[in-house]
Design an enzyme around this catalytic site. Structure first.
Site, mmCIF file in Angstrom:
data_model
loop_
_atom_site.group_PDB
_atom_site.id
_atom_site.type_symbol
_atom_site.label_atom_id
_atom_site.label_comp_id
_atom_site.label_asym_id
_atom_site.label_seq_id
_atom_site.Cartn_x
_atom_site.Cartn_y
_atom_site.Cartn_z
ATOM 1 N N ASP A 159 1.040 -1.345 -0.124
ATOM 2 C CA ASP A 159 0.102 0.504 -0.124
ATOM 3 C C ASP A 159 1.042 0.763 -0.052
ATOM 4 O O ASP A 159 0.883 1.626 0.962
ATOM 5 C CB ASP A 159 -1.108 0.169 1.405
ATOM 6 C CG ASP A 159 -2.416 0.198 0.732
ATOM 7 O OD1 ASP A 159 -2.649 0.080 -0.118
ATOM 8 O OD2 ASP A 159 -3.246 0.188 1.751
ATOM 9 N N ARG A 167 4.139 2.864 3.315
ATOM 10 C CA ARG A 167 3.777 1.891 3.782
ATOM 11 C C ARG A 167 5.605 1.519 4.554
ATOM 12 O O ARG A 167 6.236 0.996 5.239
ATOM 13 C CB ARG A 167 3.873 0.203 3.923
ATOM 14 C CG ARG A 167 1.819 0.078 3.608
ATOM 15 C CD ARG A 167 0.820 0.973 5.084
ATOM 16 N NE ARG A 167 -0.367 0.985 4.749
ATOM 17 C CZ ARG A 167 -1.580 1.537 5.248
ATOM 18 N NH1 ARG A 167 -0.643 2.445 6.233
ATOM 19 N NH2 ARG A 167 -2.632 1.456 5.111
ATOM 20 N N ARG A 228 -5.545 11.918 -0.116
ATOM 21 C CA ARG A 228 -5.175 10.364 -1.356
ATOM 22 C C ARG A 228 -6.614 11.068 -2.871
ATOM 23 O O ARG A 228 -5.751 9.988 -3.117
ATOM 24 C CB ARG A 228 -5.695 9.483 0.316
ATOM 25 C CG ARG A 228 -5.527 9.675 0.859
ATOM 26 C CD ARG A 228 -5.994 7.866 2.195
ATOM 27 N NE ARG A 228 -5.705 7.151 1.390
ATOM 28 C CZ ARG A 228 -6.711 5.915 1.084
ATOM 29 N NH1 ARG A 228 -7.868 5.967 2.240
ATOM 30 N NH2 ARG A 228 -6.636 5.272 0.830
ATOM 31 N N LYS A 258 -8.776 1.836 -7.149
ATOM 32 C CA LYS A 258 -9.532 1.656 -6.141
ATOM 33 C C LYS A 258 -10.302 3.306 -5.185
ATOM 34 O O LYS A 258 -9.831 3.834 -5.524
ATOM 35 C CB LYS A 258 -8.735 1.641 -4.385
ATOM 36 C CG LYS A 258 -7.702 2.487 -4.239
ATOM 37 C CD LYS A 258 -7.321 1.477 -2.980
ATOM 38 C CE LYS A 258 -5.086 2.977 -2.551
ATOM 39 N NZ LYS A 258 -4.536 1.678 -1.227
ATOM 40 N N HIS A 259 -11.468 2.592 -4.116
ATOM 41 C CA HIS A 259 -11.861 1.882 -4.142
ATOM 42 C C HIS A 259 -13.711 1.829 -4.384
ATOM 43 O O HIS A 259 -14.591 2.629 -4.297
ATOM 44 C CB HIS A 259 -12.613 1.921 -2.408
ATOM 45 C CG HIS A 259 -11.736 2.683 -1.997
ATOM 46 N ND1 HIS A 259 -10.411 3.142 -1.212
ATOM 47 C CD2 HIS A 259 -10.029 1.731 -1.135
ATOM 48 C CE1 HIS A 259 -8.965 3.870 -1.151
ATOM 49 N NE2 HIS A 259 -9.042 2.073 -0.898
ATOM 50 N N HIS A 271 -12.454 1.639 7.559
ATOM 51 C CA HIS A 271 -10.829 1.566 8.849
ATOM 52 C C HIS A 271 -12.335 0.696 9.612
ATOM 53 O O HIS A 271 -11.708 -0.218 10.566
ATOM 54 C CB HIS A 271 -10.744 1.949 9.209
ATOM 55 C CG HIS A 271 -9.466 2.125 7.498
ATOM 56 N ND1 HIS A 271 -9.498 3.033 7.161
ATOM 57 C CD2 HIS A 271 -8.501 0.995 7.101
ATOM 58 C CE1 HIS A 271 -8.034 3.180 6.274
ATOM 59 N NE2 HIS A 271 -7.649 1.237 6.269
ATOM 60 N N ASP A 341 -10.751 -4.976 -0.502
ATOM 61 C CA ASP A 341 -10.356 -4.122 0.721
ATOM 62 C C ASP A 341 -10.150 -5.102 1.621
ATOM 63 O O ASP A 341 -10.947 -5.773 1.675
ATOM 64 C CB ASP A 341 -11.174 -3.106 1.317
ATOM 65 C CG ASP A 341 -10.563 -1.308 1.162
ATOM 66 O OD1 ASP A 341 -8.441 -1.999 1.461
ATOM 67 O OD2 ASP A 341 -10.486 -0.398 1.431
#
Length: 550
Positions: A159, A167, A228, A258-259, A271, A341
């Site tokens: 990611d 990450r 983002r 995405k998404h 999340h 996801d």
């Protein structure tokens, strides 16, 4: 956008399919006759060991790569032959991407090997603090070796969007989120920068990046996507996403828009909980779906299904909703890999271990990402296959798509661009994306020194180093005050989006969209009078008075 996770078990699920598929591998060799050695080769390993975050060789943005790199669909027939030889355990594992706890990659390799998984996602918790490129390559090499007995590469995903979702920290090219690309609004420039990012990730051993974000944001009220996203205009986001997909493909890396069907208009974070859209997917056609359609047109290898409730299915995430997959397949005519996801997120309510994966694959997913327990997921898939709950043709179809993508990625990596001017590309991009929220496109009274303040000591340190390398000195007694993300100053730098920076009273407000070194260096050059800000605000901001520097 996987973040949290529950440690998978590592018990055996079934007999390892130790097949080398000699005849089919010979066919693959013929299919790849134009390739240089792939990322799994000794040549690639040596190149990776010698590389920094910039890889060797150079080619211009988009340099005819789409004509040289084929399509994932070109590998479906070979993938079907390979998948036809899998036993049930291997067939079930081929559609699961797991994660493991801690920094010992042997645990991840055992997980992939024991459960015959498609592969693994590498998260920040799998790496040491402030990792080096070699730290990352040590992990990806170990994971890649766990699939030595199969006829295609292990899926190794990350990611790494840029900005808040990065990450790999210090090990990878430091880039801002997609909103900076929206501010630059130059698809060719986005392709060029994404080529550099993709080449960097490929040199680190990855086969896929879960990017770009194709969501259209509503702005400050969008807690999950926000910066983002490339912006609030569907066409702007579509141009940016198409440029990014092209860059990743040029670099021989599988990307994932995405998404789907669109998370940017939702005020809840998946999340933590299940956000519910007031609009049906059909109602989203003129806004949220536009960037996904552009990604499909650009032959994106993967599309990520989001955890989004829809009218009539408010308690079911789209990741488990057959209608959502049908809409993606039929409305956008998409036949690539659809990945969920992360299945360990708060939007997916508690189910029996592995049940979420069975639901996702049965609904239409091809790749189940980061289930809470990868081993249990493979077991549950086998049991569903045995009972008839999961039709074999559905599981076979999913596995064929995943294997075809991995065969394509190996082919693409052999034909991919290499980049030796990544720093220059990012530096130029930083100027083109630097956005004036208040003030002028060129700093009216250039200076050679500033007084700097900021609540985040690390940001102050990064800016100080970047500024001094650009010839701008930091002096607490300087006549011009510059603040990072707050405070009373003549110049305000906003690193986390433009919304909180509007109406602050600063004479000049600059938006970098992230606290990255190249962005800070662009600010320094702007203040010295050596650069103009080239970005335009990609979202609406109340009280803003941007000059429109494009």
């Amino acid at each position: 956008m996987p973040q949290s996770y529950v440690s998978p078990t590592h018990g055996s699920v079934g007999t390892m399919a130790a097949m080398r598929f000699p005849a089919l591998l010979a066919a693959l060799a013929l299919a790849l006759t134009a390739c240089t050695p792939g990322a799994g080769s000794d040549a690639d390993a040596r190149a990776g060991d010698a590389a920094s975050s910039e890889t060797a060789g150079t080619v211009g943005p988009g340099a005819d790569q789409p004509d040289r790199i084929g399509r994932v669909a070109d590998f479906r027939e070979l993938a079907a032959d390979l998948v036809a030889q899998l036993d049930d355990a291997a067939l079930a594992g081929a559609v699961v991407v797991g994660s493991y706890d801690g920094t010992d990659p042997e645990l991840g390799a055992a997980m992939v090997r024991d459960h015959q998984l498609a592969g693994a996602i590498v998260m920040a918790y799998n790496l040491p603090e402030a990792p080096t490129p070699e730290d990352v390559r040590a992990v990806t090499r170990t994971l890649a070796d766990s699939g030595a007995d199969r006829g295609w590469r292990v899926f190794l995903g990350v990611d790494q969007e840029g900005g808040p979702v990065s990450r790999l920290s210090t090990a990878a090219l430091d880039l801002p989120p997609l909103m900076a690309h929206g501010a630059a609004d130059d698809a060719a420039l986005t392709t060029s920068v994404t080529q550099a990012q993709g080449a960097d990730l490929r040199a680190l051993g990855f086969t896929a990046d879960f990017a770009p974000v194709a969501d259209v944001t509503i702005g400050a009220g969008d807690p999950a996507i926000n910066v983002r996203s490339a912006g609030a205009d569907p066409e702007l986001v579509a141009r940016t996403v198409e440029g990014a997909v092209a860059g990743y493909t040029d670099a021989g890396l599988a990307s994932s828009a995405k998404h789907f069907p669109g998370h940017g208009a939702l005020a809840a974070d998946s999340h933590e909980t299940l956000p519910v859209s007031d609009s049906s997917i059909a109602d989203m056609a003129d806004r949220d779906l536009v960037p996904f359609a552009a990604a499909v047109e650009a032959d994106v290898p993967m599309i990520m299904m989001g955890h989004i409730g829809l009218p009539g299915a408010e308690t079911t995430p789209a990741t488990l909703n057959p209608e959502a997959y049908s809409e993606l397949r039929d409305r956008l005519d998409y036949d690539g890999v659809v990945v969920t996801d992360a299945l360990n997120m708060g939007a997916v309510t508690t189910r029996a271990a592995g049940a979420e994966t069975v639901e996702a694959i049965r609904a239409g997913a091809d790749l189940a990402l980061l289930p809470p327990d990868a081993g249990a997921s493979v077991t549950a898939l086998q049991e569903a296959l045995d009972s008839g709950e999961l039709p074999r043709e559905r599981l076979v179809e999913a596995a064929e798509r995943v294997v075809a993508m991995q065969l394509w990625q190996e082919d693409a990596s052999g034909l991919a661009v290499t980049v030796d001017d990544a720093a220059h590309r990012v530096s130029s991009f930083a100027e083109e994306s630097l956005t004036v929220l208040a003030g002028e496109c060129s700093f009216p009274e250039p200076v050679e020194e500033i007084a700097l303040s900021g609540a985040d000591a690390e940001d102050v340190a990064v800016f100080t180093a970047a500024a001094e390398s650009a010839g701008l000195q930091i002096d607490p007694d300087a006549g011009l005050s510059v603040g990072i993300d707050g405070g009373s100053s003549d110049v305000l730098i906003a690193t986390d989006g433009p919304w909180r920076a509007a109406g602050t009273g600063a004479d000049t407000v600059l938006v970098t969209y992230d606290d990255y070194a190249a962005g800070f260096a662009a600010v320094a050059r702007y203040l010295r009078g050596e650069a103009e800000a080239g970005g335009s605000l990609p979202v609406d901001v109340a009280g803003a008075r941007p000059p429109g520097c494009d």
